[in-house]
Design an enzyme around this catalytic site. Structure first.
Site, PDB file in Angstrom:
ATOM      1  N   HIS A 150      27.034  36.018  40.596  1.00 50.13           N
ATOM      2  CA  HIS A 150      28.398  36.104  41.150  1.00 50.13           C
ATOM      3  C   HIS A 150      28.343  36.329  42.659  1.00 50.13           C
ATOM      4  O   HIS A 150      29.082  35.709  43.418  1.00 50.13           O
ATOM      5  CB  HIS A 150      29.168  37.278  40.526  1.00 50.13           C
ATOM      6  CG  HIS A 150      29.508  37.129  39.076  1.00 50.13           C
ATOM      7  ND1 HIS A 150      29.184  38.074  38.139  1.00 50.13           N
ATOM      8  CD2 HIS A 150      30.170  36.166  38.395  1.00 50.13           C
ATOM      9  CE1 HIS A 150      29.635  37.700  36.943  1.00 50.13           C
ATOM     10  NE2 HIS A 150      30.230  36.550  37.076  1.00 50.13           N
TER      11      HIS A 150
ATOM     12  N   LYS B 185      45.133  43.207  24.919  1.00 54.60           N
ATOM     13  CA  LYS B 185      43.950  42.975  24.084  1.00 54.60           C
ATOM     14  C   LYS B 185      42.710  43.301  24.905  1.00 54.60           C
ATOM     15  O   LYS B 185      41.955  42.405  25.315  1.00 54.60           O
ATOM     16  CB  LYS B 185      43.935  41.487  23.687  1.00 54.60           C
ATOM     17  CG  LYS B 185      43.292  41.208  22.355  1.00 54.60           C
ATOM     18  CD  LYS B 185      43.497  39.740  22.009  1.00 54.60           C
ATOM     19  CE  LYS B 185      42.329  39.206  21.222  1.00 54.60           C
ATOM     20  NZ  LYS B 185      42.253  37.744  21.252  1.00 54.60           N
TER      21      LYS B 185
ATOM     22  N   ARG C 281      26.831  26.886  36.315  1.00 57.03           N
ATOM     23  CA  ARG C 281      25.429  27.086  35.941  1.00 57.03           C
ATOM     24  C   ARG C 281      24.964  25.850  35.196  1.00 57.03           C
ATOM     25  O   ARG C 281      25.271  24.741  35.592  1.00 57.03           O
ATOM     26  CB  ARG C 281      25.289  28.341  35.077  1.00 57.03           C
ATOM     27  CG  ARG C 281      25.366  29.611  35.879  1.00 57.03           C
ATOM     28  CD  ARG C 281      25.628  30.804  35.007  1.00 57.03           C
ATOM     29  NE  ARG C 281      26.950  30.720  34.414  1.00 57.03           N
ATOM     30  CZ  ARG C 281      27.552  31.694  33.776  1.00 57.03           C
ATOM     31  NH1 ARG C 281      26.949  32.833  33.626  1.00 57.03           N
ATOM     32  NH2 ARG C 281      28.757  31.544  33.299  1.00 57.03           N
TER      33      ARG C 281
ATOM     34  N   SER D  57      26.587  37.618  32.697  1.00 48.06           N
ATOM     35  CA  SER D  57      26.908  39.020  32.394  1.00 48.06           C
ATOM     36  C   SER D  57      26.588  39.329  30.938  1.00 48.06           C
ATOM     37  O   SER D  57      26.064  40.402  30.619  1.00 48.06           O
ATOM     38  CB  SER D  57      28.394  39.286  32.641  1.00 48.06           C
ATOM     39  OG  SER D  57      28.739  39.005  33.962  1.00 48.06           O
TER      40      SER D  57
HETATM   41  P1  ADP Z   1      30.259  35.279  32.692  1.00 51.51           P
HETATM   42  O1  ADP Z   1      30.250  33.923  32.029  1.00 51.51           O
HETATM   43  O2  ADP Z   1      28.914  35.649  33.252  1.00 51.51           O
HETATM   44  O3  ADP Z   1      30.953  36.369  31.940  1.00 51.51           O
HETATM   45  P2  ADP Z   1      32.517  35.294  34.523  1.00 51.51           P
HETATM   46  O4  ADP Z   1      33.638  34.935  33.652  1.00 51.51           O
HETATM   47  O5  ADP Z   1      32.538  36.648  35.103  1.00 51.51           O
HETATM   48  O6  ADP Z   1      31.084  35.037  33.955  1.00 51.51           O
HETATM   49  O7  ADP Z   1      32.340  34.196  35.666  1.00 51.51           O
HETATM   50  C1  ADP Z   1      33.183  33.961  36.732  1.00 51.51           C
HETATM   51  C2  ADP Z   1      32.714  32.687  37.402  1.00 51.51           C
HETATM   52  O8  ADP Z   1      31.401  32.867  37.931  1.00 51.51           O
HETATM   53  C3  ADP Z   1      32.616  31.483  36.465  1.00 51.51           C
HETATM   54  O9  ADP Z   1      32.983  30.328  37.205  1.00 51.51           O
HETATM   55  C4  ADP Z   1      31.151  31.431  36.112  1.00 51.51           C
HETATM   56  O10 ADP Z   1      30.739  30.132  35.772  1.00 51.51           O
HETATM   57  C5  ADP Z   1      30.539  31.873  37.431  1.00 51.51           C
HETATM   58  N1  ADP Z   1      29.212  32.436  37.274  1.00 51.51           N
HETATM   59  C6  ADP Z   1      28.837  33.491  36.536  1.00 51.51           C
HETATM   60  N2  ADP Z   1      27.507  33.707  36.644  1.00 51.51           N
HETATM   61  C7  ADP Z   1      27.031  32.733  37.474  1.00 51.51           C
HETATM   62  C8  ADP Z   1      25.720  32.387  37.967  1.00 51.51           C
HETATM   63  N3  ADP Z   1      24.656  33.055  37.583  1.00 51.51           N
HETATM   64  N4  ADP Z   1      25.628  31.336  38.795  1.00 51.51           N
HETATM   65  C9  ADP Z   1      26.712  30.622  39.145  1.00 51.51           C
HETATM   66  N5  ADP Z   1      27.970  30.879  38.708  1.00 51.51           N
HETATM   67  C10 ADP Z   1      28.122  31.924  37.898  1.00 51.51           C
END
Ligand code: ADP
Length: 166
Positions: A19, A43, A94, A132
């Site tokens: 992130h 929720k 990713r 995460s």
């Molecule tokens: P997660 O899928 O890890 O729970 P989030 O919903 O918090 O992720 O992700 C927010 C944004 O950050 C999404 O667009 C997700 O694809 C991107 N993201 C999460 N981890 C990475 C990473 N390691 N590299 C690139 N983008 C990421």
């Protein structure tokens, strides 16, 4: 690019170095990036509360100054983006697994608000498999997750699992 303010939404449960990489790349393109922690008060889900997630993000991005802000939101993302004056949604990509969901979300958001654009950024290859959910799973079983999350997040994860006795 339309608009100098971008919004970076996600669950951030918790923030990872993947992130953070996306946030720093977004800052090379936008004057201001608002990190928006999505949650549903009706929720509740996730390991950390929205407040805990926001606090961890704030501490992690503290050295980036006021070019970054952090807030929790619920409801429609595009409405929130318009409310805070962000013309662009930033998402990270990713492996191929992200693509289908992101594609659906982007087209739906475009249908809802044609003036809000979505851009996709790729993190460094070292973060390609960081998520995460995987970090939480590994940490719950006592594995070392320090390469994947900021130090303060590793500490809070350890504390969370120690408390829950997992
Ligand atoms: P997660 O899928 O890890 O729970 P989030 O919903 O918090 O992720 O992700 C927010 C944004 O950050 C999404 O667009 C997700 O694809 C991107 N993201 C999460 N981890 C990475 C990473 N390691 N590299 C690139 N983008 C990421």
């Amino acid at each position: 690019m339309t608009g100098k303010r971008a919004i970076y939404p996600g669950s951030f449960d918790p923030i990872t170095k993947g992130h953070l990489d996306i946030i720093k790349r977004a800052l090379t393109m936008f004057e201001h990036v608002r990190i928006a922690v999505a949650h549903n008060p009706d929720k509740p889900s996730g390991l950390f509360t929205p407040t805990e997630r926001c606090d961890m993000i704030r501490e992690t991005v503290a050295d980036l100054g006021d070019t970054v802000s952090v807030d929790a939101f619920h409801g429609l993302l595009v409405s929130y983006a318009q409310e805070v004056g962000a013309g662009t949604i930033v998402r990270g990509l990713r492996a191929v697994a992200d693509f289908d969901y992101e594609f659906q979300m982007t087209l739906m958001n475009r249908h809802l608000a044609d003036d809000v654009e979505t851009v996709f950024l790729m993190a460094d290859k070292s973060h390609f498999y960081t998520s995460s959910s995987l970090v939480k799973e590994v940490c719950a079983f006592g594995g070392d997750i320090t390469p994947f999350v900021p130090a303060l997040v590793a500490e809070r994860l350890a504390a969370k699992f120690a408390k829950s006795g997992s």
